[in-house]
Design a protein around this motif. Sequence first.
Motif, PDB file in Angstrom:
ATOM      1  N   HIS A  30      -5.365 -10.921 -12.600  1.00  0.00           N
ATOM      2  CA  HIS A  30      -4.818 -10.177 -11.461  1.00  0.00           C
ATOM      3  C   HIS A  30      -5.958  -9.406 -10.788  1.00  0.00           C
ATOM      4  CE1 HIS A  30      -1.280 -10.913 -14.012  1.00  0.00           C
ATOM      5  NE2 HIS A  30      -0.644 -11.001 -12.852  1.00  0.00           N
ATOM      6  N   PRO A  31      -6.734 -10.084  -9.947  1.00  0.00           N
ATOM      7  CA  PRO A  31      -7.837  -9.409  -9.257  1.00  0.00           C
ATOM      8  C   PRO A  31      -7.335  -8.322  -8.316  1.00  0.00           C
ATOM      9  CG  PRO A  31      -8.005 -11.800  -9.076  1.00  0.00           C
ATOM     10  CD  PRO A  31      -6.647 -11.495  -9.599  1.00  0.00           C
ATOM     11  N   THR A  32      -8.239  -7.426  -7.944  1.00  0.00           N
ATOM     12  CA  THR A  32      -7.897  -6.345  -7.027  1.00  0.00           C
ATOM     13  C   THR A  32      -8.930  -6.242  -5.915  1.00  0.00           C
ATOM     14  OG1 THR A  32      -9.112  -4.679  -8.298  1.00  0.00           O
ATOM     15  CG2 THR A  32      -6.791  -4.987  -8.848  1.00  0.00           C
ATOM     16  N   ALA A  33      -8.509  -5.672  -4.823  1.00  0.00           N
ATOM     17  CA  ALA A  33      -9.397  -5.317  -3.722  1.00  0.00           C
ATOM     18  C   ALA A  33      -9.032  -3.914  -3.259  1.00  0.00           C
ATOM     19  CB  ALA A  33      -9.275  -6.316  -2.576  1.00  0.00           C
ATOM     20  N   ASP A  34     -10.030  -3.181  -2.805  1.00  0.00           N
ATOM     21  CA  ASP A  34      -9.824  -1.819  -2.304  1.00  0.00           C
ATOM     22  C   ASP A  34      -9.908  -1.810  -0.787  1.00  0.00           C
ATOM     23  OD1 ASP A  34      -9.939  -0.941  -4.986  1.00  0.00           O
ATOM     24  OD2 ASP A  34     -12.121  -0.791  -4.867  1.00  0.00           O
ATOM     25  N   ILE A  35      -9.074  -0.988  -0.171  1.00  0.00           N
ATOM     26  CA  ILE A  35      -9.185  -0.720   1.266  1.00  0.00           C
ATOM     27  C   ILE A  35      -9.465   0.779   1.408  1.00  0.00           C
ATOM     28  CG2 ILE A  35      -8.082  -0.871   3.522  1.00  0.00           C
ATOM     29  CD1 ILE A  35      -6.226  -3.006   2.328  1.00  0.00           C
ATOM     30  N   PRO A  36     -10.737   1.157   1.573  1.00  0.00           N
ATOM     31  CA  PRO A  36     -11.082   2.581   1.624  1.00  0.00           C
ATOM     32  C   PRO A  36     -10.864   3.176   3.019  1.00  0.00           C
ATOM     33  CG  PRO A  36     -13.064   1.281   1.847  1.00  0.00           C
ATOM     34  CD  PRO A  36     -11.922   0.296   1.673  1.00  0.00           C
ATOM     35  N   ASN A  37     -10.964   4.506   3.072  1.00  0.00           N
ATOM     36  CA  ASN A  37     -10.976   5.245   4.346  1.00  0.00           C
ATOM     37  C   ASN A  37      -9.713   5.065   5.175  1.00  0.00           C
ATOM     38  OD1 ASN A  37     -13.652   6.274   3.919  1.00  0.00           O
ATOM     39  ND2 ASN A  37     -14.414   4.225   4.400  1.00  0.00           N
ATOM     40  N   SER A  38      -8.590   4.889   4.496  1.00  0.00           N
ATOM     41  CA  SER A  38      -7.324   4.820   5.229  1.00  0.00           C
ATOM     42  C   SER A  38      -6.973   6.197   5.783  1.00  0.00           C
ATOM     43  CB  SER A  38      -6.211   4.315   4.315  1.00  0.00           C
ATOM     44  OG  SER A  38      -6.485   2.993   3.899  1.00  0.00           O
ATOM     45  N   LYS A  39      -6.407   6.188   6.980  1.00  0.00           N
ATOM     46  CA  LYS A  39      -6.070   7.440   7.654  1.00  0.00           C
ATOM     47  C   LYS A  39      -4.610   7.408   8.084  1.00  0.00           C
ATOM     48  CE  LYS A  39     -10.754   8.074   9.437  1.00  0.00           C
ATOM     49  NZ  LYS A  39     -11.594   8.187  10.653  1.00  0.00           N
ATOM     50  N   GLY A  40      -4.078   8.595   8.325  1.00  0.00           N
ATOM     51  CA  GLY A  40      -2.708   8.633   8.805  1.00  0.00           C
ATOM     52  C   GLY A  40      -2.125  10.019   8.750  1.00  0.00           C
ATOM     53  N   SER A  41      -0.840  10.083   9.003  1.00  0.00           N
ATOM     54  CA  SER A  41      -0.125  11.354   8.991  1.00  0.00           C
ATOM     55  C   SER A  41       1.246  11.138   8.392  1.00  0.00           C
ATOM     56  CB  SER A  41       0.009  11.908  10.413  1.00  0.00           C
ATOM     57  OG  SER A  41       0.771  11.036  11.219  1.00  0.00           O
ATOM     58  N   LEU A  42       1.787  12.219   7.873  1.00  0.00           N
ATOM     59  CA  LEU A  42       3.157  12.144   7.379  1.00  0.00           C
ATOM     60  C   LEU A  42       3.871  13.450   7.643  1.00  0.00           C
ATOM     61  CD1 LEU A  42       3.761  13.658   4.358  1.00  0.00           C
ATOM     62  CD2 LEU A  42       2.165  11.893   3.657  1.00  0.00           C
ATOM     63  N   VAL A  43       5.156  13.319   7.827  1.00  0.00           N
ATOM     64  CA  VAL A  43       6.045  14.465   7.977  1.00  0.00           C
ATOM     65  C   VAL A  43       7.024  14.391   6.827  1.00  0.00           C
ATOM     66  CG1 VAL A  43       7.781  15.582   9.420  1.00  0.00           C
ATOM     67  CG2 VAL A  43       5.812  14.436  10.483  1.00  0.00           C
ATOM     68  N   PHE A  44       7.120  15.484   6.068  1.00  0.00           N
ATOM     69  CA  PHE A  44       8.033  15.485   4.928  1.00  0.00           C
ATOM     70  C   PHE A  44       8.957  16.678   5.017  1.00  0.00           C
ATOM     71  CE2 PHE A  44       9.161  16.493   0.469  1.00  0.00           C
ATOM     72  CZ  PHE A  44       9.811  15.308   0.165  1.00  0.00           C
ATOM     73  N   ASP A  45      10.230  16.398   4.931  1.00  0.00           N
ATOM     74  CA  ASP A  45      11.265  17.430   4.954  1.00  0.00           C
ATOM     75  C   ASP A  45      11.997  17.354   3.622  1.00  0.00           C
ATOM     76  OD1 ASP A  45      13.541  19.005   5.340  1.00  0.00           O
ATOM     77  OD2 ASP A  45      13.608  18.547   7.479  1.00  0.00           O
ATOM     78  N   LYS A  46      11.707  18.310   2.761  1.00  0.00           N
ATOM     79  CA  LYS A  46      12.275  18.296   1.413  1.00  0.00           C
ATOM     80  C   LYS A  46      13.795  18.391   1.425  1.00  0.00           C
ATOM     81  CE  LYS A  46      11.487  20.406  -3.114  1.00  0.00           C
ATOM     82  NZ  LYS A  46      10.745  21.433  -3.860  1.00  0.00           N
ATOM     83  N   ASP A  47      14.335  19.183   2.358  1.00  0.00           N
ATOM     84  CA  ASP A  47      15.787  19.363   2.425  1.00  0.00           C
ATOM     85  C   ASP A  47      16.477  18.207   3.138  1.00  0.00           C
ATOM     86  OD1 ASP A  47      15.633  21.820   1.109  1.00  0.00           O
ATOM     87  OD2 ASP A  47      15.211  22.877   2.984  1.00  0.00           O
ATOM     88  N   HIS A  48      15.758  17.542   4.019  1.00  0.00           N
ATOM     89  CA  HIS A  48      16.323  16.421   4.776  1.00  0.00           C
ATOM     90  C   HIS A  48      15.326  15.270   4.751  1.00  0.00           C
ATOM     91  CE1 HIS A  48      19.437  19.147   6.249  1.00  0.00           C
ATOM     92  NE2 HIS A  48      18.476  20.009   6.513  1.00  0.00           N
ATOM     93  N   PRO A  49      15.141  14.653   3.589  1.00  0.00           N
ATOM     94  CA  PRO A  49      14.108  13.613   3.471  1.00  0.00           C
ATOM     95  C   PRO A  49      14.308  12.439   4.411  1.00  0.00           C
ATOM     96  CG  PRO A  49      15.542  13.637   1.531  1.00  0.00           C
ATOM     97  CD  PRO A  49      15.863  14.862   2.327  1.00  0.00           C
ATOM     98  N   GLU A  50      15.551  12.228   4.843  1.00  0.00           N
ATOM     99  CA  GLU A  50      15.798  11.110   5.762  1.00  0.00           C
ATOM    100  C   GLU A  50      15.112  11.332   7.107  1.00  0.00           C
ATOM    101  OE1 GLU A  50      18.924  14.191   6.485  1.00  0.00           O
ATOM    102  OE2 GLU A  50      18.070  13.268   4.693  1.00  0.00           O
ATOM    103  N   GLN A  51      14.679  12.566   7.390  1.00  0.00           N
ATOM    104  CA  GLN A  51      13.967  12.859   8.633  1.00  0.00           C
ATOM    105  C   GLN A  51      12.450  12.761   8.459  1.00  0.00           C
ATOM    106  OE1 GLN A  51      15.389  16.562  10.321  1.00  0.00           O
ATOM    107  NE2 GLN A  51      17.539  15.990  10.016  1.00  0.00           N
TER     108      GLN A  51
END
Length: 194
Positions: A49-70
């Motif tokens: 089961h070989p592996t490859a890395d994809i470094p330097n990924s970027k992004g953003s996330l919004v997390f709502d603990k009380d309303h995770p569906e949002q």
Amino acid sequence: MKNVTRLILPMLAAAALYAPVSQAAAMHYDLDPAHTSVIVTWTHFGFSHPTADIPNSKGSLVFDKDHPEQSRVDVTLPISQIDTHVPALTKEFLGTEYFNTAKYPSAVFHSTKVVANGDNKFDVEGNLTLKGITKPVTLHATLNQQGMHPMVKKQAIGFDATGVIKRSDFKLDKYVPAVSDDVTLTLSTEAYAK
């Protein structure tokens, strides 16, 4: 009574005007590329089961603990930086028979739905665009921790996630089925509040 009303009404109006606005529960974060790993795994003729890395990924996330569906997540994966740890294979991956990174240097994932499954586990449904092809993908995520980061002194959040894609869906089907069509993505990330 009229005098009391005249006194109370302006006070209530002022209180409403200057009352602190309740903060939204949703937190906005930027992924830290230095603490974000994306690992790709496949089956090689049933032997390994070989592996490859994809470094330097970027992004953003919004997390709502009380309303995770949002909650939502948007990530850019720089496929042009993929590393298989086998120079000849990495070169092949970058070429036209695989990722064709000269034309498609990045892949992007945009979530469309987040489902809470209890015990800090979530299904993150979304669309992955790779080589100009967009397909639905579900990531199974675990919230590791949320709170003040002791080193960067910012609010932080950390997730691990896994998902499976069919490489043939993205015209990456060379050597299928001897080399597995199913490819597992394993992600781990820290993100810091904006």
